[in-house]
Design an enzyme around this catalytic site. Sequence first.
Site, PDB file in Angstrom:
ATOM      1  N   HIS A  79       1.088  -1.050   0.180  1.00  0.00           N
ATOM      2  CA  HIS A  79       0.120  -0.040   0.018  1.00  0.00           C
ATOM      3  C   HIS A  79       0.707   1.301   0.431  1.00  0.00           C
ATOM      4  O   HIS A  79       0.227   2.348  -1.212  1.00  0.00           O
ATOM      5  CB  HIS A  79      -1.339   0.280   1.230  1.00  0.00           C
ATOM      6  N   ARG A 120      -2.041  -6.309  -8.311  1.00  0.00           N
ATOM      7  CA  ARG A 120      -0.638  -6.930  -8.500  1.00  0.00           C
ATOM      8  C   ARG A 120      -0.737  -8.323  -9.441  1.00  0.00           C
ATOM      9  O   ARG A 120      -0.056  -8.585  -9.297  1.00  0.00           O
ATOM     10  CB  ARG A 120      -0.657  -7.452  -6.692  1.00  0.00           C
TER      11      ARG A 120
END
Length: 163
Positions: A17, A91
Amino acid sequence: MSIAICPGSFDPITLGHLNIIRRTAKIFDRVIVCVMFNSTKTAPMFSVEERLDMVSRAVAKYPNVTVDTFSGLLAEYAKDHEGAVLVKGLRAASDFEYEFQMNLINKQINPALETMFLTADGKYTFLSSSVVREMAMYGADLTGLVPDEIIEDIKRKAKQWRA
Ligand code: PNS
C-alpha cells in the site's frame, strides 16, 4: 491542484500500500488516503480508529499526503473533492477483474470520477493485509511486509486475538 484519493480498508496498511501511496504522491500535488469499509470483509482485525492511526504514522514522512476516513460510498466521498482521481494498485489479473467492476459501479454513481491504476512493485505482488494478519497470528516476523512504525501494533493485536 491535482488531487488523488487512495482508498482502502488498510487492515493493516502494508508496504505494498505504502509503495502505491508514495508513488502517487510523486505524481499528484496532494494525496488523500481514505480508510474505508469493505462490506465483504466482515471481521476486521483493527477498528477504523486504529487503522487511521497506523496509516497516519506510516505516511507522516510524506508532506503532501493526508489521511481521512469515510463510512459511505467511495464515489460519494469523491464528489466532495472535485476533480480528484482515484488511484489503486494492481497486483495481478485477479485484482483487475475486481477493480474493473468497482470502477464501473463508481462511474454509475459519479460519472465524472476517473480511476487510475498503478501496477504493484514486483516485490509486493504476493503481499496483502490478509497475508499479514495470518502471519501475525502465527507470530511470524513482519519486517519488510508492513511499515516499521506499526509492527508493534500488529504484534499486540495478534497476541490479544490469540488469547
Ligand atoms: O483495501 P480494500 O478492502 O480492497 O478496499 C476496498 C474499498 C474499501 C476501497 C471498497 O470496498 C470501497 O470502495 N468501499 C466503500 C463502499 C463503496 O463505495 N463500495 C463500492 C460500491 S458498492
